[in-house]
Structure formats: structure tokens, C-alpha cells
Design a protein around this motif. Sequence first.
Motif, PDB file in Angstrom:
ATOM      1  N   SER A  84      32.820  34.709  43.266  1.00  0.00           N
ATOM      2  CA  SER A  84      34.242  35.067  43.260  1.00  0.00           C
ATOM      3  C   SER A  84      35.054  34.149  42.352  1.00  0.00           C
ATOM      4  O   SER A  84      36.047  34.555  41.762  1.00  0.00           O
ATOM      5  CB  SER A  84      34.822  35.059  44.677  1.00  0.00           C
ATOM      6  N   ARG A  88      36.489  35.061  38.066  1.00  0.00           N
ATOM      7  CA  ARG A  88      37.892  34.800  37.721  1.00  0.00           C
ATOM      8  C   ARG A  88      37.990  33.820  36.566  1.00  0.00           C
ATOM      9  O   ARG A  88      38.835  33.954  35.687  1.00  0.00           O
ATOM     10  CB  ARG A  88      38.671  34.321  38.934  1.00  0.00           C
ATOM     11  N   GLU A 122      35.608  46.256  36.488  1.00  0.00           N
ATOM     12  CA  GLU A 122      36.479  45.082  36.543  1.00  0.00           C
ATOM     13  C   GLU A 122      35.947  44.162  37.650  1.00  0.00           C
ATOM     14  O   GLU A 122      35.740  44.602  38.775  1.00  0.00           O
ATOM     15  CB  GLU A 122      37.913  45.517  36.842  1.00  0.00           C
ATOM     16  N   THR A 124      37.310  41.649  39.267  1.00  0.00           N
ATOM     17  CA  THR A 124      38.245  41.238  40.318  1.00  0.00           C
ATOM     18  C   THR A 124      39.211  42.371  40.615  1.00  0.00           C
ATOM     19  O   THR A 124      39.367  43.311  39.838  1.00  0.00           O
ATOM     20  CB  THR A 124      39.050  39.992  39.898  1.00  0.00           C
ATOM     21  N   GLU A 125      39.842  42.260  41.744  1.00  0.00           N
ATOM     22  CA  GLU A 125      40.875  43.219  42.130  1.00  0.00           C
ATOM     23  C   GLU A 125      41.929  42.486  42.946  1.00  0.00           C
ATOM     24  O   GLU A 125      41.693  41.389  43.452  1.00  0.00           O
ATOM     25  CB  GLU A 125      40.278  44.386  42.913  1.00  0.00           C
ATOM     26  N   ARG A 126      43.071  43.093  43.074  1.00  0.00           N
ATOM     27  CA  ARG A 126      44.172  42.494  43.836  1.00  0.00           C
ATOM     28  C   ARG A 126      43.805  42.497  45.318  1.00  0.00           C
ATOM     29  O   ARG A 126      43.318  43.487  45.847  1.00  0.00           O
ATOM     30  CB  ARG A 126      45.448  43.304  43.585  1.00  0.00           C
ATOM     31  N   THR A 127      43.985  41.353  45.972  1.00  0.00           N
ATOM     32  CA  THR A 127      43.705  41.249  47.405  1.00  0.00           C
ATOM     33  C   THR A 127      44.960  41.581  48.210  1.00  0.00           C
ATOM     34  O   THR A 127      46.053  41.685  47.647  1.00  0.00           O
ATOM     35  CB  THR A 127      43.231  39.823  47.767  1.00  0.00           C
ATOM     36  N   ARG A 132      43.871  37.392  43.333  1.00  0.00           N
ATOM     37  CA  ARG A 132      42.739  38.105  42.754  1.00  0.00           C
ATOM     38  C   ARG A 132      41.490  37.748  43.540  1.00  0.00           C
ATOM     39  O   ARG A 132      41.245  36.584  43.842  1.00  0.00           O
ATOM     40  CB  ARG A 132      42.523  37.739  41.285  1.00  0.00           C
ATOM     41  N   SER A 135      35.660  41.992  43.221  1.00  0.00           N
ATOM     42  CA  SER A 135      35.659  43.442  43.375  1.00  0.00           C
ATOM     43  C   SER A 135      34.343  43.903  44.002  1.00  0.00           C
ATOM     44  O   SER A 135      33.264  43.528  43.540  1.00  0.00           O
ATOM     45  CB  SER A 135      35.827  44.099  42.000  1.00  0.00           C
TER      46      SER A 135
END
Length: 190
Positions: A84, A88, A122, A124-127, A132, A135
Motif C-alpha cells: 500500500s 503510492r 490504477e 490506489t483509490e480514494r478511501t 489514498r 486498490s
Amino acid sequence: MANGRSPERSGRYRWPRDVAEAQGRHEPANRGLPAAGAVRGLTLLPTPTASNPNDGESLESWEARRQRNLAKGINGNGQGTPLSIAVRLATIGPERWVTPDGVDYGPAVRRWESILDRPAPEPTERTKGGGRGLSARFVEWMQGAPKGWITDIDIPRAQQIKIGGNGAMTRQAVEGYRRLLCADLDAMAA
């Protein structure tokens, strides 16, 4: 010593025979054979795990904690770069998949994209907290699962990542069975 019995002499251990066998082995378990399709010089991303403790943690917080632990001489959990965090770091730089300190995951990612015949999603994604996080689609892709195999299940993202981290890579399982079932490893490598 539990219940007055030595753990080495009870349960699954066959003490001291296991130690003698392990110390007497003069070849690696893989007999020195490279992994199927292995390419030297690739920097691989960290392995997805069932737990994702650093999800949503700021990069600054993680690096500060890592430096504190290193200064204390603590070796173990928290010293490596979890997936994770790695994804990033790798997406911050001007060139995708290269971290600010120069670690280039790009060749490995492009190779895996070629093997799977689909681009990396992608990473990562918005938590829910607005930061971030890793994903689940990226974990699914890293594991080589078909698109939607994990992420089309109507469960929370954290559970999807846990499933991905607990899962066995089908391609690795098949290769493992091939090696177990093939008596002639030289013929298999051809």
C-alpha cells in the motif's frame, strides 16, 4: 516447556532429526533452478497481504515510524515497504512506477501486463477517510485473477483486499504442481 513436555519432542517436531537433515542439505530446495519465466534484474512490487495495516496511512507518518524503528535497531515488521505504501510512492514521481528514491517497478509491471494481456489498473483509490489507499482491483490484477474475480463481489474493499492477499496465485500453484509431478526437471525446463 508446556505441560512438562519439551516442544521439540512432541507434536510435529522430530528433534534432533529435523535439525540434522536441515543442516546436512547441500542444495537449495529449488535445486538451483530459476523460477519459470524468471527475468533477472526486475524489481518486483511487495506481495499483497491479507492484512493491509498501512492502508490510508500518510507517507510521512509511515516514513517517520520506519525511521524511528530503524534508529532503535528494530528489525522486523514495519521495516520493509508494504504494498500500500510502495504503490503510492511509485505513483508520485514524474515517471509512473518509479519511486522518488529511484526504485523502478516499471519493467516488472509492464511484463506482467504483457503476460496477463491487460493493463495494470490504477494502484490506489480514494478511501472513506479521503486519503489514498491500495486498490482492490490492483491486488486482483497482481494476483493474476480474471478482472472482477474478487472485485465484483459485493463486499467492502478491505475484505476484497484480504481475499486477494490470502489467495494463491493460480499460475504459481500450477507451476508448483508441475514441478511436483514432473520427474525430469531438466525436461520440464526445456
